[in-house]
Design a protein around this motif. Structure first.
Motif, mmCIF file in Angstrom:
data_model
loop_
_atom_site.group_PDB
_atom_site.id
_atom_site.type_symbol
_atom_site.label_atom_id
_atom_site.label_comp_id
_atom_site.label_asym_id
_atom_site.label_seq_id
_atom_site.Cartn_x
_atom_site.Cartn_y
_atom_site.Cartn_z
ATOM 1 N N GLY A 74 -36.833 -2.927 -14.550
ATOM 2 C CA GLY A 74 -35.801 -3.711 -15.220
ATOM 3 C C GLY A 74 -35.193 -4.757 -14.307
ATOM 4 N N ALA A 75 -34.968 -4.375 -13.035
ATOM 5 C CA ALA A 75 -34.409 -5.320 -12.077
ATOM 6 C C ALA A 75 -35.379 -6.465 -11.804
ATOM 7 C CB ALA A 75 -34.064 -4.594 -10.778
ATOM 8 N N MET A 76 -36.674 -6.153 -11.712
ATOM 9 C CA MET A 76 -37.677 -7.185 -11.454
ATOM 10 C C MET A 76 -37.843 -8.129 -12.642
ATOM 11 S SD MET A 76 -40.601 -4.926 -9.492
ATOM 12 C CE MET A 76 -41.738 -6.310 -9.425
ATOM 13 N N ARG A 77 -37.559 -7.642 -13.840
ATOM 14 C CA ARG A 77 -37.690 -8.476 -15.029
ATOM 15 C C ARG A 77 -36.468 -9.353 -15.277
ATOM 16 N NH1 ARG A 77 -41.726 -7.238 -18.732
ATOM 17 N NH2 ARG A 77 -40.902 -9.096 -19.789
ATOM 18 N N GLY A 78 -35.476 -9.275 -14.413
ATOM 19 C CA GLY A 78 -34.346 -10.182 -14.520
ATOM 20 C C GLY A 78 -33.027 -9.562 -14.864
ATOM 21 N N ALA A 79 -32.975 -8.237 -15.113
ATOM 22 C CA ALA A 79 -31.699 -7.589 -15.385
ATOM 23 C C ALA A 79 -31.048 -7.282 -14.038
ATOM 24 C CB ALA A 79 -31.908 -6.311 -16.185
ATOM 25 N N ALA A 80 -30.242 -8.225 -13.545
ATOM 26 C CA ALA A 80 -29.653 -8.094 -12.209
ATOM 27 C C ALA A 80 -28.798 -6.837 -12.134
ATOM 28 C CB ALA A 80 -28.811 -9.325 -11.896
ATOM 29 N N PRO A 81 -29.135 -5.893 -11.247
ATOM 30 C CA PRO A 81 -28.377 -4.642 -11.180
ATOM 31 C C PRO A 81 -27.012 -4.840 -10.535
ATOM 32 C CG PRO A 81 -30.023 -4.687 -9.453
ATOM 33 C CD PRO A 81 -30.255 -5.915 -10.300
ATOM 34 N N ARG A 82 -26.053 -4.088 -11.030
ATOM 35 C CA ARG A 82 -24.735 -4.084 -10.421
ATOM 36 C C ARG A 82 -24.738 -3.134 -9.221
ATOM 37 N NH1 ARG A 82 -20.377 -4.133 -15.467
ATOM 38 N NH2 ARG A 82 -20.992 -6.177 -16.287
ATOM 39 N N ARG A 83 -23.656 -3.225 -8.441
ATOM 40 C CA ARG A 83 -23.565 -2.395 -7.249
ATOM 41 C C ARG A 83 -23.636 -0.912 -7.606
ATOM 42 N NH1 ARG A 83 -18.715 -3.659 -3.265
ATOM 43 N NH2 ARG A 83 -19.896 -5.609 -3.277
ATOM 44 N N GLN A 84 -23.007 -0.527 -8.712
ATOM 45 C CA GLN A 84 -23.024 0.871 -9.131
ATOM 46 C C GLN A 84 -24.444 1.333 -9.440
ATOM 47 O OE1 GLN A 84 -20.187 1.879 -12.186
ATOM 48 N NE2 GLN A 84 -21.408 3.609 -12.925
ATOM 49 N N GLN A 85 -25.237 0.463 -10.047
ATOM 50 C CA GLN A 85 -26.618 0.828 -10.370
ATOM 51 C C GLN A 85 -27.459 0.981 -9.106
ATOM 52 O OE1 GLN A 85 -27.176 -2.520 -13.121
ATOM 53 N NE2 GLN A 85 -27.648 -1.027 -14.713
ATOM 54 N N VAL A 86 -27.285 0.057 -8.170
ATOM 55 C CA VAL A 86 -28.030 0.135 -6.914
ATOM 56 C C VAL A 86 -27.645 1.402 -6.151
ATOM 57 C CG1 VAL A 86 -28.426 -0.962 -4.689
ATOM 58 C CG2 VAL A 86 -28.291 -2.364 -6.755
#
Length: 282
Positions: A107-119
């Protein structure tokens, strides 16, 4: 209340896949190749029957269908072979962690920029997988079995990603099961196949009941959940498998497994509770 009960039954069915596979293979009732073949065949039959009763055809010739069938085959082969050496609960934990982390990275590679909480959550979950795989005095996961389960997790994640856009997931799953069978026959059939009545019965239960009907039930309740909710409820699968493995199979629940399960489940739960920020999507 009804949705909660159906969700619990579905997660129990998913956890039962690990219990049944471990019981059949570790108990010497059937070899991993035979188990995978019977599981896929019985799952295909049950799913095809459901499609027939519901009405509609099987979309065998569709875009990405071959990719779905091959990724399903990777999952089935890795899953069955891994349970030659892995405990049911530990195997489910590795599988679940790999699938969720892979989906997150995709999802992150497809452009859904992860938030700090997700990382942060993804890092915690990955640390949990390292704890599960790290050599220790309690007896860590067998490296070959762990590698096979990681491959199974990558296969299932790819299968999920490929089929995400399907307008009829149940029919697509039935078609993929049918197409997966000849792939398994080519890759697995050989003189080493061993069957027993008990092994075949366990494989039929795993394929027809906990896989076939389990997937059908999951797809029936999935539209009633939000994406994050669907991800969160699946956190229960490795927990159920660990407890059931201890109760039904006599598997030990060591401190490293408890720590790993807490980190994986907690980390993924923390990650999916945050919303993604679109990155330049029009």
């Amino acid at each position: 209340m009804r949705l909660a009960l159906l969700t619990f039954l579905t997660m129990t069915a998913f956890a039962a896949n690990s219990i049944l596979t471990r019981l059949a293979i570790e108990g010497g009732h059937i070899d991993p190749s035979g188990f995978a073949l019977v599981r896929v065949l019985s799952g295909a039959v049950v799913l095809a029957m459901l499609i027939s009763v519901r009405g509609g055809g099987l979309p065998l010739l569709r875009r990405n269908r071959l990719g779905g069938a091959f990724s399903l085959a990777v999952y089935m082969i890795g899953f069955s072979l891994a349970y030659l050496t892995l405990d049911a609960g530990l195997g489910a934990l590795i599988l679940f962690g790999v699938v969720q982390i892979t989906m997150f990275v995709h999802g992150a590679m497809r452009g859904a920029a992860p938030r700090r909480q997700q990382v942060t959550g993804a890092v915690i979950a990955f640390a949990g997988l390292l704890v599960a795989l790290w050599p220790g005095p309690e007896g860590s996961a067998d490296p070959v079995g762990a590698a096979l389960m990681i491959a199974a997790g990558l296969g299932w994640a790819a299968y999920t990603i490929i089929g995400r856009g399907s307008v009829d997931p149940l029919a697509a799953t039935a078609a993929n099961f049918l197409l997966c069978l000849p792939i398994l026959l080519i890759l697995l059939v050989g003189p080493a196949l061993e069957f027993s009545v008990t092994g075949i019965a366990l494989a039929l239960l795993c394929g027809g009941l906990t896989s076939g009907l389990g997937y059908a039930l999951w797809y029936s309740i999935l539209p009633k959940m939000s994406g994050p909710t669907a991800a969160v409820v699946q956190l229960g699968v490795p927990v159920i498998a660990i407890v059931a493995g201890a109760v039904l199979l006599g598997e030990d629940i060591g401190l490293s497994v408890l720590v790993a399960a807490s980190l994986v489940v907690g980390g993924i739960g923390w990650a999916v509770s945050a919303r993604s920020t679109p990155a330049g999507h029009s």
